[in-house]
Design a protein around this motif. Structure first.
Motif, PDB file in Angstrom:
ATOM      1  N   ILE A  63       0.834  -1.206   0.000  1.00 26.66           N
ATOM      2  CA  ILE A  63       0.000   0.000   0.000  1.00 26.66           C
ATOM      3  C   ILE A  63       0.865   1.252   0.000  1.00 26.66           C
ATOM      4  O   ILE A  63       0.624   2.194  -0.770  1.00 26.66           O
ATOM      5  CB  ILE A  63      -0.947  -0.008   1.214  1.00 26.66           C
ATOM      6  N   VAL A  64       1.885   1.284   0.855  1.00 21.27           N
ATOM      7  CA  VAL A  64       2.749   2.469   0.965  1.00 21.27           C
ATOM      8  C   VAL A  64       3.485   2.727  -0.349  1.00 21.27           C
ATOM      9  O   VAL A  64       3.538   3.869  -0.838  1.00 21.27           O
ATOM     10  CB  VAL A  64       3.742   2.301   2.127  1.00 21.27           C
ATOM     11  N   VAL A  65       4.057   1.675  -0.946  1.00 17.80           N
ATOM     12  CA  VAL A  65       4.780   1.849  -2.212  1.00 17.80           C
ATOM     13  C   VAL A  65       3.825   2.303  -3.314  1.00 17.80           C
ATOM     14  O   VAL A  65       4.169   3.167  -4.129  1.00 17.80           O
ATOM     15  CB  VAL A  65       5.493   0.536  -2.603  1.00 17.80           C
ATOM     16  N   SER A  66       2.628   1.740  -3.340  1.00 15.18           N
ATOM     17  CA  SER A  66       1.642   2.117  -4.353  1.00 15.18           C
ATOM     18  C   SER A  66       1.277   3.597  -4.241  1.00 15.18           C
ATOM     19  O   SER A  66       1.280   4.328  -5.244  1.00 15.18           O
ATOM     20  CB  SER A  66       0.389   1.254  -4.202  1.00 15.18           C
ATOM     21  N   ILE A  67       0.980   4.062  -3.042  1.00 13.93           N
ATOM     22  CA  ILE A  67       0.602   5.457  -2.853  1.00 13.93           C
ATOM     23  C   ILE A  67       1.780   6.389  -3.135  1.00 13.93           C
ATOM     24  O   ILE A  67       1.631   7.434  -3.793  1.00 13.93           O
ATOM     25  CB  ILE A  67       0.064   5.682  -1.428  1.00 13.93           C
ATOM     26  N   ALA A  68       2.980   6.013  -2.654  1.00 11.55           N
ATOM     27  CA  ALA A  68       4.161   6.847  -2.883  1.00 11.55           C
ATOM     28  C   ALA A  68       4.471   6.972  -4.375  1.00 11.55           C
ATOM     29  O   ALA A  68       4.801   8.062  -4.873  1.00 11.55           O
ATOM     30  CB  ALA A  68       5.361   6.267  -2.140  1.00 11.55           C
ATOM     31  N   THR A  69       4.354   5.865  -5.104  1.00 13.68           N
ATOM     32  CA  THR A  69       4.601   5.893  -6.548  1.00 13.68           C
ATOM     33  C   THR A  69       3.571   6.754  -7.259  1.00 13.68           C
ATOM     34  O   THR A  69       3.904   7.529  -8.166  1.00 13.68           O
ATOM     35  CB  THR A  69       4.572   4.463  -7.114  1.00 13.68           C
ATOM     36  N   GLU A  70       2.306   6.630  -6.859  1.00 17.56           N
ATOM     37  CA  GLU A  70       1.238   7.446  -7.450  1.00 17.56           C
ATOM     38  C   GLU A  70       1.496   8.930  -7.235  1.00 17.56           C
ATOM     39  O   GLU A  70       1.383   9.737  -8.173  1.00 17.56           O
ATOM     40  CB  GLU A  70      -0.097   7.062  -6.838  1.00 17.56           C
ATOM     41  N   LEU A  71       1.828   9.310  -6.016  1.00 13.70           N
ATOM     42  CA  LEU A  71       2.069  10.718  -5.717  1.00 13.70           C
ATOM     43  C   LEU A  71       3.262  11.262  -6.494  1.00 13.70           C
ATOM     44  O   LEU A  71       3.217  12.376  -7.046  1.00 13.70           O
ATOM     45  CB  LEU A  71       2.287  10.905  -4.212  1.00 13.70           C
ATOM     46  N   ALA A  72       4.330  10.468  -6.558  1.00 13.44           N
ATOM     47  CA  ALA A  72       5.534  10.914  -7.257  1.00 13.44           C
ATOM     48  C   ALA A  72       5.283  11.051  -8.762  1.00 13.44           C
ATOM     49  O   ALA A  72       5.622  12.077  -9.370  1.00 13.44           O
ATOM     50  CB  ALA A  72       6.682   9.948  -6.993  1.00 13.44           C
ATOM     51  N   LEU A  73       4.683  10.040  -9.372  1.00 12.61           N
ATOM     52  CA  LEU A  73       4.458  10.086 -10.816  1.00 12.61           C
ATOM     53  C   LEU A  73       3.392  11.118 -11.196  1.00 12.61           C
ATOM     54  O   LEU A  73       3.475  11.757 -12.244  1.00 12.61           O
ATOM     55  CB  LEU A  73       4.054   8.698 -11.324  1.00 12.61           C
ATOM     56  N   GLY A  74       2.383  11.274 -10.338  1.00 11.85           N
ATOM     57  CA  GLY A  74       1.388  12.309 -10.597  1.00 11.85           C
ATOM     58  C   GLY A  74       2.009  13.691 -10.605  1.00 11.85           C
ATOM     59  O   GLY A  74       1.654  14.552 -11.422  1.00 11.85           O
ATOM     60  N   ARG A  75       2.938  13.891  -9.703  1.00 14.29           N
ATOM     61  CA  ARG A  75       3.629  15.186  -9.647  1.00 14.29           C
ATOM     62  C   ARG A  75       4.522  15.385 -10.869  1.00 14.29           C
ATOM     63  O   ARG A  75       4.605  16.486 -11.426  1.00 14.29           O
ATOM     64  CB  ARG A  75       4.474  15.245  -8.366  1.00 14.29           C
ATOM     65  N   ILE A  76       5.194  14.311 -11.293  1.00 14.94           N
ATOM     66  CA  ILE A  76       6.106  14.413 -12.443  1.00 14.94           C
ATOM     67  C   ILE A  76       5.339  14.605 -13.751  1.00 14.94           C
ATOM     68  O   ILE A  76       5.685  15.472 -14.565  1.00 14.94           O
ATOM     69  CB  ILE A  76       6.991  13.155 -12.521  1.00 14.94           C
ATOM     70  N   PHE A  77       4.296  13.808 -13.966  1.00 12.33           N
ATOM     71  CA  PHE A  77       3.599  13.821 -15.254  1.00 12.33           C
ATOM     72  C   PHE A  77       2.530  14.909 -15.343  1.00 12.33           C
ATOM     73  O   PHE A  77       2.335  15.503 -16.406  1.00 12.33           O
ATOM     74  CB  PHE A  77       2.960  12.454 -15.509  1.00 12.33           C
ATOM     75  N   PHE A  78       1.800  15.154 -14.252  1.00 14.39           N
ATOM     76  CA  PHE A  78       0.671  16.078 -14.295  1.00 14.39           C
ATOM     77  C   PHE A  78       0.902  17.349 -13.479  1.00 14.39           C
ATOM     78  O   PHE A  78       0.026  18.218 -13.440  1.00 14.39           O
ATOM     79  CB  PHE A  78      -0.602  15.379 -13.803  1.00 14.39           C
ATOM     80  N   HIS A  79       2.051  17.417 -12.787  1.00 16.36           N
ATOM     81  CA  HIS A  79       2.415  18.592 -11.996  1.00 16.36           C
ATOM     82  C   HIS A  79       1.384  18.902 -10.908  1.00 16.36           C
ATOM     83  O   HIS A  79       1.078  20.068 -10.637  1.00 16.36           O
ATOM     84  CB  HIS A  79       2.599  19.824 -12.900  1.00 16.36           C
ATOM     85  N   LYS A  80       0.841  17.845 -10.315  1.00 19.70           N
ATOM     86  CA  LYS A  80      -0.101  18.032  -9.207  1.00 19.70           C
ATOM     87  C   LYS A  80      -0.074  16.786  -8.333  1.00 19.70           C
ATOM     88  O   LYS A  80       0.437  15.733  -8.726  1.00 19.70           O
ATOM     89  CB  LYS A  80      -1.518  18.281  -9.722  1.00 19.70           C
ATOM     90  N   TRP A  81      -0.621  16.941  -7.127  1.00 23.75           N
ATOM     91  CA  TRP A  81      -0.720  15.801  -6.228  1.00 23.75           C
ATOM     92  C   TRP A  81      -2.000  15.040  -6.546  1.00 23.75           C
ATOM     93  O   TRP A  81      -3.096  15.575  -6.427  1.00 23.75           O
ATOM     94  CB  TRP A  81      -0.715  16.257  -4.773  1.00 23.75           C
TER      95      TRP A  81
END
Length: 289
Positions: A63-81
């Protein structure tokens, strides 16, 4: 002579919406917390009844890795949390479904699942259900280290009944029951067909759909709004084809048939829809010139 004055209309008293209205809003597709709450119920019901988790620590890691990856990639690709509800569902699915003596497959599977949403995209749409992609990739790449949940409810059907009632109510409210219903009906029909073809008892052919793994499969993986076609008829056709592909794989003794069937059929249907939409748009554009 004074002019008569008119009193301003009295506003009706404010009333709170009826309870039914509140329940409808809570059970609506806009409620992003609904699916996470339901999948948590599946986890708790299954684990308290039959101990379906490999360990709390491994599930928490997923769960932690899934959420952390989502937050990081969302910030990189879409520039938002990005809201983590979807990542939580993927992480908890990995935590429930994956079986491995090591910790790293849980982290890697979660990372692969979420990354697929951002990397494997066509026309702005990701075409694989994240957890289905991640689990299928792990089963294919490291089969000696990773397996999937295979526990059945056995004769103690109360946990399954509770989950199916809750799941059916929720899935109807989000307008996806046609997918679940079509798949379940197709699975049962094909189970009788497999029984007739192989000579095995029909009870053993139907039994897999009563297990906790299938509850995640029928209520989350095949009904994922982001990776299903838009047409309700198309959704039913895809669900039927997933069940058909699964039956053919089961006849060839492929252990992880449901995951592989959805892995193949779901994206194929999405690509056909994307191609059809693109072709219609091109025709409409030519017609305006």
């Amino acid at each position: 002579m004074t002019q008569p004055t008119t009193e301003p209309p009295i506003a009706p008293p404010l009333t709170t919406p009826p309870p039914v209205g509140r329940w409808k809003r809570w059970l609506s597709i806009e409620n992003r917390y609904l699916a996470p709450i339901f999948i948590t119920c599946i986890l708790l019901t299954g684990h308290l009844s039959f101990g379906i988790l490999e360990s709390y620590q491994k599930t928490l890691l997923a769960i932690v890795v899934s959420i952390a990856t989502e937050l990081a990639l969302g910030r990189i690709f879409f520039h938002k949390w990005v809201h983590p509800a979807s990542a939580y569902i993927s992480g908890i699915s990995v935590g429930i479904l994956v079986r491995s003596p090591a910790f790293w497959p849980y982290a890697l599977c979660s990372a692969i699942s979420i990354t697929s949403k951002y990397v494997l995209r066509v026309k702005g749409r990701h075409i694989w259900n994240p957890s289905n992609f991640g689990i299928s990739a792990m089963l294919f790449l490291v089969p000696e280290t990773v397996a999937t949940l295979s526990i059945q409810w056995g004769n103690y059907l109360l946990p399954m009944v509770i989950i199916w009632i809750l799941g059916s109510i929720i899935i109807m409210r989000v307008h996806r029951f046609n997918i679940t219903g079509t798949y379940v009906a197709s699975f049962i029909a094909f189970a009788f067909l497999r029984s007739w073809m192989t000579g095995s008892p029909w009870q053993s052919e139907i039994a897999p759909i009563t297990g906790p793994m299938y509850q995640l499969f029928i209520f989350f993986m095949i009904t994922d709004p982001k990776t299903t076609v838009r047409s309700r008829t198309g959704q039913c056709v895809v669900a039927f084809l997933v069940a058909l592909a699964e039956m053919l794989m089961r006849l060839h003794q492929i252990v992880y048939a449901p995951f592989y069937a959805l892995f193949i059929v779901g994206p194929t249907a999405m690509l056909i829809e994307i191609w059809t939409d693109s072709r219609r748009a091109s025709i409409a554009k030519l017609a305006t010139h």
